[in-house]
Design an enzyme around this catalytic site. Structure first.
Site, PDB file in Angstrom:
ATOM      1  N   HIS A 300      58.261  -7.567 -74.676  1.00  0.00           N
ATOM      2  CA  HIS A 300      59.041  -8.641 -74.058  1.00  0.00           C
ATOM      3  C   HIS A 300      58.754 -10.285 -74.481  1.00  0.00           C
ATOM      4  O   HIS A 300      57.671 -10.820 -74.543  1.00  0.00           O
ATOM      5  CB  HIS A 300      58.844  -8.921 -72.350  1.00  0.00           C
ATOM      6  CG  HIS A 300      59.507  -9.350 -71.471  1.00  0.00           C
ATOM      7  ND1 HIS A 300      59.558 -11.010 -71.417  1.00  0.00           N
ATOM      8  CD2 HIS A 300      60.090  -9.228 -70.771  1.00  0.00           C
ATOM      9  CE1 HIS A 300      59.948 -11.354 -70.127  1.00  0.00           C
ATOM     10  NE2 HIS A 300      60.394 -10.493 -69.810  1.00  0.00           N
ATOM     11  N   HIS A 343      49.732 -11.541 -66.188  1.00  0.00           N
ATOM     12  CA  HIS A 343      50.055 -12.419 -66.815  1.00  0.00           C
ATOM     13  C   HIS A 343      49.137 -13.250 -66.022  1.00  0.00           C
ATOM     14  O   HIS A 343      49.068 -13.403 -64.782  1.00  0.00           O
ATOM     15  CB  HIS A 343      51.172 -13.402 -66.292  1.00  0.00           C
ATOM     16  CG  HIS A 343      51.828 -15.120 -67.287  1.00  0.00           C
ATOM     17  ND1 HIS A 343      52.270 -15.168 -67.734  1.00  0.00           N
ATOM     18  CD2 HIS A 343      50.459 -14.605 -68.716  1.00  0.00           C
ATOM     19  CE1 HIS A 343      52.121 -16.424 -67.959  1.00  0.00           C
ATOM     20  NE2 HIS A 343      50.937 -15.816 -69.303  1.00  0.00           N
ATOM     21  N   GLU A 349      53.144 -21.738 -62.162  1.00  0.00           N
ATOM     22  CA  GLU A 349      54.918 -21.640 -61.999  1.00  0.00           C
ATOM     23  C   GLU A 349      55.090 -21.181 -60.681  1.00  0.00           C
ATOM     24  O   GLU A 349      54.551 -20.578 -59.323  1.00  0.00           O
ATOM     25  CB  GLU A 349      54.616 -20.435 -62.279  1.00  0.00           C
ATOM     26  CG  GLU A 349      54.132 -19.665 -64.158  1.00  0.00           C
ATOM     27  CD  GLU A 349      53.977 -18.087 -64.719  1.00  0.00           C
ATOM     28  OE1 GLU A 349      55.052 -17.594 -63.535  1.00  0.00           O
ATOM     29  OE2 GLU A 349      53.293 -17.697 -65.603  1.00  0.00           O
ATOM     30  N   TYR A 358      65.678 -10.661 -59.328  1.00  0.00           N
ATOM     31  CA  TYR A 358      64.754 -10.546 -60.229  1.00  0.00           C
ATOM     32  C   TYR A 358      64.121  -9.429 -60.830  1.00  0.00           C
ATOM     33  O   TYR A 358      63.666  -8.762 -60.131  1.00  0.00           O
ATOM     34  CB  TYR A 358      63.516 -11.563 -60.089  1.00  0.00           C
ATOM     35  CG  TYR A 358      62.995 -12.073 -60.409  1.00  0.00           C
ATOM     36  CD1 TYR A 358      62.815 -12.497 -62.328  1.00  0.00           C
ATOM     37  CD2 TYR A 358      61.059 -12.512 -60.738  1.00  0.00           C
ATOM     38  CE1 TYR A 358      61.731 -13.178 -62.697  1.00  0.00           C
ATOM     39  CE2 TYR A 358      60.628 -13.000 -61.828  1.00  0.00           C
ATOM     40  CZ  TYR A 358      60.879 -12.758 -62.917  1.00  0.00           C
ATOM     41  OH  TYR A 358      59.765 -13.157 -63.647  1.00  0.00           O
ATOM     42  N   HIS A 373      52.337 -18.741 -58.118  1.00  0.00           N
ATOM     43  CA  HIS A 373      51.720 -18.355 -59.054  1.00  0.00           C
ATOM     44  C   HIS A 373      51.091 -19.403 -59.716  1.00  0.00           C
ATOM     45  O   HIS A 373      51.450 -20.183 -60.752  1.00  0.00           O
ATOM     46  CB  HIS A 373      52.024 -17.237 -59.824  1.00  0.00           C
ATOM     47  CG  HIS A 373      52.647 -16.177 -59.358  1.00  0.00           C
ATOM     48  ND1 HIS A 373      53.960 -15.482 -60.447  1.00  0.00           N
ATOM     49  CD2 HIS A 373      52.811 -15.823 -57.784  1.00  0.00           C
ATOM     50  CE1 HIS A 373      54.785 -14.989 -58.648  1.00  0.00           C
ATOM     51  NE2 HIS A 373      53.560 -15.592 -58.167  1.00  0.00           N
ATOM     52  N   HIS A 379      49.410 -12.791 -62.067  1.00  0.00           N
ATOM     53  CA  HIS A 379      50.481 -12.056 -61.500  1.00  0.00           C
ATOM     54  C   HIS A 379      51.198 -11.676 -62.333  1.00  0.00           C
ATOM     55  O   HIS A 379      50.792 -10.655 -63.404  1.00  0.00           O
ATOM     56  CB  HIS A 379      51.567 -13.638 -60.880  1.00  0.00           C
ATOM     57  CG  HIS A 379      52.036 -14.206 -62.394  1.00  0.00           C
ATOM     58  ND1 HIS A 379      50.556 -15.119 -62.562  1.00  0.00           N
ATOM     59  CD2 HIS A 379      52.928 -14.011 -63.399  1.00  0.00           C
ATOM     60  CE1 HIS A 379      51.359 -15.896 -63.634  1.00  0.00           C
ATOM     61  NE2 HIS A 379      52.432 -15.218 -64.121  1.00  0.00           N
TER      62      HIS A 379
END
Length: 448
Positions: A300, A343, A349, A358, A373, A379
Site C-alpha cells: 500500500h 501507523h 491527521e 472508507y 489522529h 491508528h
C-alpha cells in the site's frame, strides 16, 4: 442568488494571470491605475503577498469597481447572535489531548434556528495564532439560511479557507465573480476576499481548513512526470460579475481579524467589481477529475500520492498543510494487506467523509463526521477490517465506487476544541478506542 450551473463561465488553470471584464473595455490598456478609469470605475489592488515576494510566489489582483472598498462606516464588534461563537484557536478554547477522536455527523441546525454559513462555523481542532501568521484550524460549517437575501457577506483577514462541501451545493458570490460548488468539489477563498454563500439545496454541511500562512499550491510530481494527480487546467476561477446596488438597507460585511469578529456597514454592494486582472483569486476544483496513482504490484503506497494541494512550510518536503483525498480506485496489489496500514505519524491527521465509506473502518466513520489522529497517536484499520483484509481473496476490485474520503494533514500539532470535546453532545464517539480492542494475537514462534 440562483445560479444556473450550465450558464456559469469560468477561467481555467491553476495560478494563472487572468484578465476578465463584465463590460467590454472596462480593463485599462497597458497600465493598472490610469488617471481616469474606463466607465468611471475605481482602481484598487488586493495584495495576497508582500510586494517584494519572489515573482514565482507573488500574488496580487487589480480590481476595477464602482466604489472603493474603503467607502464604509467604521468597524464595530459583531453583535452577539450574528458572529460565530465557537470558531477560534485561542488557547482557552482548546483541549490538549493525544487521544484518538472520532465524531458522528455534525448536527445541522433545525429550521427554526436560522443559521448562515458564517454563523455556522465551528472549530473542531487547531493550533497557533493568526496574529503571528502561524497555525491552522479545522472547521465544520452547518447552515440552513442564505446570506445574500440578508445583504450579508464575509471576509477572513486571518487566513485562506479551503471549503469541502459534504451536503448541499454552495452558490458563492465573491468580489471577483460567481462559483457554484457541489459536494465532490472544493473551493478556496483566499484571505481578504469578500464572499457570501447561498444554499440552493437548503440545509448544508461541510468542512473547512483555515491556513494562517502562505497559500495553496499543487504538489511537485517528481518521478511521476509532467502529468497526473490534480492537473492545472482543471482548476476553475470566476469571471467578472458585478452588482450595481446602492439603495435600500445597508450591506453588512463581517470579518474575522486576529480571531475576533467585526462588522462594517456600507450603502453599496461589496460585489461591484466590473473587471479584474491578476493571480490572487478564489478557485474551485472537481475531485472527480483527480488522476489517481496506485500500485500495480505490491504494498500500500504512502498516502502522499493522493495529495491534491499543499501549503508548504519553510522546510523542503514538509507541509504546513496537505489536502489529500481517498477516491474510488482499482485495488490490484498482490500478496498485500490492502487497507491502510497501522501507523504512528509525525503529522496530525484530520479526516472527513463526503460520501460512501472508507476502507480502513468497517463502521462508525460516516459522511458528515470526522476523526482526528494526533502526532504519534497510533491508528489504523479497526479489528473487523483487519480480520477481513487478512483473509479475503486478493482479486482486482473497484474500491467503493461511491466513496470519497479526505484528509487535512499537517506538520503542526493540533488540539481539539472544547466544543468538539465537551459541548457537541453525542456527536463525539467516546468509545472510539474500542474499535481496536479485540485484536487477535496471531504470533506463533513455531509457525513462520
Amino acid at each position: 442568488m440562483t445560479v444556473d450551473q450550465q450558464k456559469l463561465k469560468y477561467n481555467s488553470g491553476f495560478g494563472n494571470e487572468f484578465a476578465t471584464e463584465a463590460l467590454e473595455g472596462a480593463l485599462p490598456e497597458g497600465m493598472n491605475s490610469p488617471q481616469v478609469c474606463p466607465y468611471g470605475l475605481y482602481a484598487e489592488q488586493i495584495s495576497g503577498t508582500a510586494f517584494t515576494a519572489p515573482r514565482g510566489h507573488n500574488q496580487r489582483t487589480w480590481v476595477y469597481r464602482i466604489r472603493p472598498s474603503v467607502s464604509h462606516l467604521p468597524y464595530e464588534a459583531a453583535p452577539a447572535g450574528k458572529a460565530p461563537t465557537l470558531c477560534s484557536v485561542a488557547a482557552d478554547t482548546l483541549v490538549n489531548t493525544p487521544n484518538q477522536l472520532r465524531w458522528s455527523p455534525f448536527t445541522i441546525p433545525s429550521n427554526d434556528k436560522k443559521t448562515t454559513f458564517f454563523q455556522g462555523l465551528k472549530t473542531v481542532a487547531g493550533c497557533g495564532d493568526p496574529s503571528t501568521r502561524a497555525g491552522i484550524a479545522t472547521i465544520v460549517y452547518t447552515a440552513n439560511t442564505s446570506m445574500s437575501p440578508l445583504r450579508e457577506s464575509f471576509y477572513n483577514a486571518d487566513g485562506d479557507f479551503l471549503i469541502v462541501p459534504q451536503q448541499g451545493r454552495l452558490e458563492i458570490r465573491t468580489e471577483l465573480g460567481l462559483l457554484n460548488v457541489e459536494p465532490t468539489e472544493i473551493v478556496v477563498i483566499p484571505r481578504g476576499i469578500k464572499f457570501s454563500v447561498d444554499l440552493p439545496d437548503g440545509p448544508s454541511r461541510g468542512y473547512i481548513l483555515e491556513t494562517f500562512d502562505r497559500h495553496w499550491e499543487i504538489p511537485d510530481l517528481g518521478p511521476i512526470g509532467a502529468n497526473g494527480l490534480a492537473n492545472p487546467r482543471d482548476f476553475l476561477a470566476p469571471v467578472a460579475a458585478y452588482e450595481d446596488i446602492d439603495t435600500g438597507d445597508h450591506f453588512t460585511v463581517y470579518t474575522k481579524y486576529q480571531g475576533g469578529y467585526f462588522q462594517l456597514k456600507q450603502q453599496h454592494s461589496p460585489f461591484d467589481v466590473v473587471a479584474w486582472h491578476g493571480n490572487y483569486n478564489p478557485f474551485k476544483y472537481d475531485l472527480k477529475k483527480f488522476n489517481t496513482i496506485n500500485t500495480v504490484s505490491f504494498d500500500h503506497p504512502d498516502p502522499s500520492i493522493y495529495t491534491v494541494m499543499t501549503v508548504k512550510s519553510g522546510t523542503p518536503g514538509v507541509a504546513l498543510a496537505d489536502f489529500v483525498i481517498f477516491p474510488p480506485r482499482w485495488m490490484v496489489a498482490e500478496n498485500t494487506f490492502r487497507p491502510p496500514w497501522f501507523h504512528r505519524n509525525c503529522m496530525s491527521e484530520f479526516m472527513g467523509l463526503i460520501s460512501g465509506g472508507y476502507d480502513a473502518k468497517a463502521e462508525g466513520f460516516l459522511p458528515g463526521g470526522a476523526s482526528l489522529h494526533s502526532a504519534f497517536s497510533a491508528h489504523g484499520p479497526d479489528t473487523a477490517t483487519f480480520k477481513q483484509a487478512s483473509t479475503e481473496e486478493l482479486k482486482p476490485i473497484k474500491l467503493r465506487p461511491d466513496g470519497l474520503a479526505f484528509m487535512f494533514e499537517s506538520s503542526l500539532m493540533m488540539s481539539p476544541s472544547k466544543w468538539a470535546i465537551e459541548d457537541c453532545g453525542p456527536t463525539l464517539q467516546k468509545e472510539y478506542y474500542s474499535v481496536w480492542q479485540g485484536m487477535p494475537k496471531n504470533f506463533n514462534k513455531n509457525k513462520k
